[in-house]
Motif scaffolding. Structure first.
Motif, PDB file in Angstrom:
ATOM      1  N   PHE A   1       0.684  -1.229   0.029  1.00 26.03           N
ATOM      2  CA  PHE A   1      -0.017   0.030  -0.140  1.00 26.03           C
ATOM      3  C   PHE A   1       0.868   1.277   0.054  1.00 26.03           C
ATOM      4  N   ALA A   2       0.105   2.439  -0.150  1.00 20.11           N
ATOM      5  CA  ALA A   2       0.887   3.616  -0.208  1.00 20.11           C
ATOM      6  C   ALA A   2       0.011   4.813   0.004  1.00 20.11           C
ATOM      7  N   THR A   3       0.292   5.667   0.945  1.00 18.03           N
ATOM      8  CA  THR A   3      -0.425   6.954   1.196  1.00 18.03           C
ATOM      9  C   THR A   3       0.428   8.043   0.838  1.00 18.03           C
ATOM     10  N   ILE A   4      -0.281   8.846  -0.166  1.00 20.94           N
ATOM     11  CA  ILE A   4       0.617  10.175  -0.829  1.00 20.94           C
ATOM     12  C   ILE A   4      -0.090  11.428  -0.131  1.00 20.94           C
ATOM     13  N   ASN A   5       0.430  12.122   0.536  1.00 23.14           N
ATOM     14  CA  ASN A   5       0.125  13.339   0.916  1.00 23.14           C
ATOM     15  C   ASN A   5       0.530  14.679   0.205  1.00 23.14           C
ATOM     16  N   LEU A   6      -0.491  15.497   0.004  1.00 20.58           N
ATOM     17  CA  LEU A   6      -0.455  16.632  -0.681  1.00 20.58           C
ATOM     18  C   LEU A   6       0.056  17.821   0.066  1.00 20.58           C
ATOM     19  N   PRO A   7       1.078  18.246   0.482  1.00 23.42           N
ATOM     20  CA  PRO A   7       1.472  19.523   1.258  1.00 23.42           C
ATOM     21  C   PRO A   7       0.806  20.768   0.776  1.00 23.42           C
ATOM     22  N   THR A   8       0.679  20.692  -0.621  1.00 24.28           N
ATOM     23  CA  THR A   8       0.122  22.186  -0.735  1.00 24.28           C
ATOM     24  C   THR A   8      -1.623  22.286  -0.409  1.00 24.28           C
ATOM     25  N   VAL A   9      -2.051  21.344  -0.283  1.00 19.71           N
ATOM     26  CA  VAL A   9      -3.460  21.088   0.147  1.00 19.71           C
ATOM     27  C   VAL A   9      -3.622  20.219   1.440  1.00 19.71           C
ATOM     28  N   PRO A  10      -3.445  21.009   2.761  1.00 12.57           N
ATOM     29  CA  PRO A  10      -3.238  20.185   3.829  1.00 12.57           C
ATOM     30  C   PRO A  10      -4.828  19.486   4.159  1.00 12.57           C
TER      31      PRO A  10
ATOM     32  N   LEU B   1      -5.400  16.493   2.485  1.00 17.82           N
ATOM     33  CA  LEU B   1      -5.793  15.769   1.307  1.00 17.82           C
ATOM     34  C   LEU B   1      -4.531  14.675   1.127  1.00 17.82           C
ATOM     35  N   SER B   2      -5.171  13.710   0.926  1.00 14.57           N
ATOM     36  CA  SER B   2      -4.057  12.456   0.661  1.00 14.57           C
ATOM     37  C   SER B   2      -4.871  11.412  -0.367  1.00 14.57           C
ATOM     38  N   PHE B   3      -3.946  10.391  -1.013  1.00 16.44           N
ATOM     39  CA  PHE B   3      -4.512   9.599  -1.687  1.00 16.44           C
ATOM     40  C   PHE B   3      -3.879   8.163  -1.326  1.00 16.44           C
TER      41      PHE B   3
END
Length: 191
Positions: free
Chosen positions: A110-119, A121-123
């Motif tokens: 599995f992987a969880t990717i965080n978007l620092p530009t949109v606190p 929000l992750s995928f």
């Protein structure tokens, strides 16, 4: 294999027992719904741990029960410049319904990717596959794929939407069964 009364009560009982002791040591609990199913999943460690252990139970319309147990080595990394938590390991899944039952131990991660530009929000994505050699009962192989978009609403809770696909080929029969498939929504609570 034929459906037995003992196995019909054993799977939900095992899942209930796992969930009853989980909150004392759990890192998170999530509940997800598709049009035909409901799933509860507890993970015992947070993303800072080197290991992740989890257990889940899914009830699918039509008296189909699925129980999973997860074991992954996990760590923090980066995908490009995006902070990511990734894990590689195993997912064991046992399923039971009125005329058949089976299971498998799938390899994947599995992987969880965080978007620092949109606190917030992750995928998250996960994929596990079990070939025939790692399958038993009426299962000849098993594929389990899930993708989600998550949004952290408050510090200790998030909501998510995504898609889940769990499929098994049937042994000694032409064909397969989608054990669970569909668009899902849910929430996760962090402890």
């Amino acid at each position: 294999m034929m459906f037995t009364r003992t196995s019909a009560t054993a799977l939900p009982l095992a899942a209930a027992l796992a969930f009853s002791v989980a909150p004392a040591s759990a890192a998170d609990f999530d509940l997800s719904l598709t049009n035909d199913s409901v799933k509860g999943q507890v993970n015992f460690f947070d993303s800072r741990s080197d290991l992740q252990l989890g257990a889940g139970y899914t009830y699918h319309e039509g008296r189909r029960h699925l129980v999973n147990a997860d074991f992954h080595a996990q760590g923090r990394t980066a995908l490009g410049n995006l902070p990511t938590t990734a894990g590689i390991g195993f997912r064991g899944l046992v399923w039971d319904q009125s005329q058949a039952d089976g299971g498998a131990v799938g390899l994947g991660g599995f992987a969880t990717i965080n978007l620092p530009t949109v606190p917030g929000l992750s995928f998250t994505g996960s994929a596990h596959y079990a070939p025939s050699i790692l399958s038993f009962g009426d299962s000849d192989d098993l594929t389990n794929i899930e993708a989600r978009v998550n949004y952290r609403v408050i510090r200790n809770a998030e909501i998510f939407a995504g898609y889940r696909y769990i499929n098994t080929d049937l042994e000694n029969v032409r064909g397969d069964i989608n054990l669970d498939e569909g668009v899902l929504v849910g929430m996760k609570i962090f402890f």
